[in-house]
Design a protein around this motif. Structure first.
Motif, mmCIF file in Angstrom:
data_model
loop_
_atom_site.group_PDB
_atom_site.id
_atom_site.type_symbol
_atom_site.label_atom_id
_atom_site.label_comp_id
_atom_site.label_asym_id
_atom_site.label_seq_id
_atom_site.Cartn_x
_atom_site.Cartn_y
_atom_site.Cartn_z
ATOM 1 N N ARG A 41 -31.837 -59.319 1.228
ATOM 2 C CA ARG A 41 -32.250 -60.772 1.247
ATOM 3 C C ARG A 41 -31.596 -61.329 2.479
ATOM 4 O O ARG A 41 -30.162 -61.604 2.211
ATOM 5 C CB ARG A 41 -31.759 -61.367 -0.029
ATOM 6 N N GLY A 42 -32.132 -61.778 3.425
ATOM 7 C CA GLY A 42 -31.333 -62.391 4.658
ATOM 8 C C GLY A 42 -30.764 -61.149 5.284
ATOM 9 O O GLY A 42 -31.218 -59.966 5.292
ATOM 10 N N ALA A 43 -29.468 -61.461 5.554
ATOM 11 C CA ALA A 43 -28.518 -60.481 6.016
ATOM 12 C C ALA A 43 -27.851 -59.467 5.129
ATOM 13 O O ALA A 43 -27.176 -58.534 5.348
ATOM 14 C CB ALA A 43 -27.646 -61.053 7.083
ATOM 15 N N GLU A 44 -27.972 -60.119 3.810
ATOM 16 C CA GLU A 44 -27.151 -59.260 2.543
ATOM 17 C C GLU A 44 -28.017 -58.217 2.338
ATOM 18 O O GLU A 44 -29.257 -58.153 1.881
ATOM 19 C CB GLU A 44 -26.640 -60.285 1.568
ATOM 20 N N THR A 45 -27.315 -56.947 1.713
ATOM 21 C CA THR A 45 -27.989 -55.762 1.336
ATOM 22 C C THR A 45 -27.267 -55.365 0.266
ATOM 23 O O THR A 45 -26.010 -55.325 0.221
ATOM 24 C CB THR A 45 -28.445 -54.647 2.303
ATOM 25 N N LEU A 46 -27.828 -55.063 -1.079
ATOM 26 C CA LEU A 46 -27.262 -54.519 -2.228
ATOM 27 C C LEU A 46 -27.893 -53.255 -2.254
ATOM 28 O O LEU A 46 -29.075 -53.031 -2.244
ATOM 29 C CB LEU A 46 -27.615 -55.546 -3.554
ATOM 30 N N VAL A 47 -27.002 -52.383 -2.560
ATOM 31 C CA VAL A 47 -27.190 -50.808 -2.521
ATOM 32 C C VAL A 47 -27.013 -50.431 -4.085
ATOM 33 O O VAL A 47 -25.783 -50.363 -4.598
ATOM 34 C CB VAL A 47 -26.601 -50.051 -1.693
ATOM 35 N N ALA A 48 -27.847 -50.067 -4.813
ATOM 36 C CA ALA A 48 -27.650 -49.381 -6.290
ATOM 37 C C ALA A 48 -27.630 -47.968 -6.249
ATOM 38 O O ALA A 48 -28.568 -47.246 -5.950
ATOM 39 C CB ALA A 48 -28.575 -50.072 -7.326
ATOM 40 N N LEU A 49 -26.334 -47.460 -6.583
ATOM 41 C CA LEU A 49 -26.331 -45.779 -6.184
ATOM 42 C C LEU A 49 -26.247 -45.233 -7.756
ATOM 43 O O LEU A 49 -25.799 -45.917 -8.642
ATOM 44 C CB LEU A 49 -24.698 -45.388 -5.597
ATOM 45 N N GLN A 50 -26.991 -44.078 -7.955
ATOM 46 C CA GLN A 50 -26.842 -43.342 -9.365
ATOM 47 C C GLN A 50 -26.850 -41.992 -8.703
ATOM 48 O O GLN A 50 -27.372 -41.497 -8.027
ATOM 49 C CB GLN A 50 -28.434 -43.488 -9.973
ATOM 50 N N ALA A 51 -25.956 -41.333 -9.689
ATOM 51 C CA ALA A 51 -25.520 -39.795 -9.562
ATOM 52 C C ALA A 51 -25.708 -39.214 -11.209
ATOM 53 O O ALA A 51 -25.289 -39.881 -12.021
ATOM 54 C CB ALA A 51 -24.494 -39.596 -8.983
ATOM 55 N N GLN A 52 -25.845 -37.880 -10.892
ATOM 56 C CA GLN A 52 -25.694 -37.093 -12.353
ATOM 57 C C GLN A 52 -24.229 -36.734 -12.900
ATOM 58 O O GLN A 52 -23.931 -36.044 -13.784
ATOM 59 C CB GLN A 52 -26.620 -35.965 -12.350
ATOM 60 N N SER A 53 -23.343 -37.131 -11.729
ATOM 61 C CA SER A 53 -21.792 -36.795 -12.122
ATOM 62 C C SER A 53 -21.069 -37.655 -11.316
ATOM 63 O O SER A 53 -21.445 -38.113 -10.321
ATOM 64 C CB SER A 53 -21.534 -35.384 -11.746
ATOM 65 N N PRO A 54 -19.907 -38.027 -11.871
ATOM 66 C CA PRO A 54 -18.864 -38.867 -10.995
ATOM 67 C C PRO A 54 -18.379 -38.291 -9.663
ATOM 68 O O PRO A 54 -18.348 -39.205 -8.916
ATOM 69 C CB PRO A 54 -17.723 -38.862 -12.260
ATOM 70 N N SER A 55 -18.656 -37.083 -9.450
ATOM 71 C CA SER A 55 -18.165 -36.520 -8.226
ATOM 72 C C SER A 55 -19.331 -36.580 -7.200
ATOM 73 O O SER A 55 -18.981 -37.198 -6.213
ATOM 74 C CB SER A 55 -17.732 -35.038 -8.368
ATOM 75 N N GLY A 56 -20.347 -36.704 -7.388
ATOM 76 C CA GLY A 56 -21.597 -37.049 -6.862
ATOM 77 C C GLY A 56 -21.677 -38.504 -6.505
ATOM 78 O O GLY A 56 -21.938 -38.756 -5.444
#
Length: 299
Positions: A41-56
């Motif tokens: 939104r404008g110059a701001e970017t939100l990245v939602a990360l998902q992984a099947q393990s904490p290490s990933g």
């Protein structure tokens, strides 16, 4: 058999290109079992990360942090104003506004944040102070020609004057024009400038410039810089630096080598009295004279 629970987090970027985020996510190795969704939104970017393990998840987040180290300002619910206050506190920087236009952009966003009063004066000792404010204007006018009406040059002069009068580390000013505004941030090395078109959010851009400067991080693409000695003398934004032709360095190297060869030829001419054929024999004789003979003692 128990199903493995997915883990996730949200990273917040400002000034990053959405396409660059996509390429970084595409390069996640399959063994991480990580995925990402992002929204700008404008110059701001939100990245939602998902992984099947904490290490990933940790590896995916670390990859984004490395790729966008300057653009990343926080995670989770962190806001850009909070990140600015944190950066100023961590690096022990005092920030002020040089004029009411810059103050109007920032004061409402910073006034309710814990610790903001330690790093930002809210105009109390700068432009809004009945003694300091007129002194800043006087010092700024002294740096400009009498007939100067350019708002950008005036903002540059105010930002530099305010920083010196108050003794702050960073000073912001805003040059308001008909179709855009130019943000100015003065620091010891010079001034950062960015033109923000009408319709965008200049307050967020100014906050991001402050955050990057306080943390000594590279500025976003499109933000210019003027060295301290030139800042008050320029009436336009600095353009992109021209790229040097790749053959220029090669040509310069060849020129230096040719000059050295010419000097060597002149020296040889004088040493041999113009007889270049005698040069090898004279050099051999010169070296033989300085080689110690058997039984000789070097002093």
């Amino acid at each position: 058999m128990t199903q493995q629970q997915e883990t996730g987090c949200v990273l917040r970027l400002f000034g990053a290109q959405s396409t660059a985020v996509g390429k970084t996510v595409e390069n996640f190795p399959p063994q991480w079992r990580a995925a990402a969704q992002w929204k700008s939104r404008g110059a701001e970017t939100l990245v939602a990360l998902q992984a099947q393990s904490p290490s990933g998840l940790k590896k995916a987040a670390q990859a984004l942090r490395q790729a966008f180290s300057a653009d990343l300002y926080g995670a989770g619910e962190t806001t850009l104003p909070a990140a600015v206050v944190e950066a100023l506190e961590r690096h022990d920087k005092l920030f002020i506004c040089a004029d009411a236009a810059a103050g109007a952009l920032l004061e409402a966003r910073l006034e309710n944040l814990p610790g903001a009063e330690k790093v930002f004066d809210f105009g109390a000792v700068s432009y809004a102070n009945p003694k300091t404010g007129p002194l800043i204007e006087k010092r700024a006018r002294a740096r400009l020609p009498k007939d100067c009406t350019d708002p950008l040059r005036q903002a540059l002069a105010r930002a530099q004057a305010a920083r010196r009068v108050v003794g702050a580390d960073l000073s912001a000013a805003c040059a308001e024009r008909e179709n855009d505004c130019v943000l100015v941030l003065s620091c010891r090395k010079g001034c950062f400038l960015r033109t923000v078109p009408a319709g965008e959010n200049p307050a967020l851009w100014l906050l991001d410039i402050i955050r990057r400067t306080a943390a000594n991080k590279p500025q976003a693409e499109g933000t210019g810089f003027l060295p301290a000695r030139r800042a008050a003398k320029k009436d336009v934004l600095p353009g992109p630096q021209p790229k040097r032709h790749p053959l220029r360095r090669v040509c310069m190297t060849l020129l230096v080598l040719a000059l050295l060869a010419a000097l060597a030829a002149v020296g040889a001419w004088k040493y041999t009295n113009g007889n270049f054929y005698a040069l090898p024999e004279q050099l051999r004789a010169l070296l033989t004279e300085h080689v110690p003979r058997p039984g000789a003692t070097l002093v």
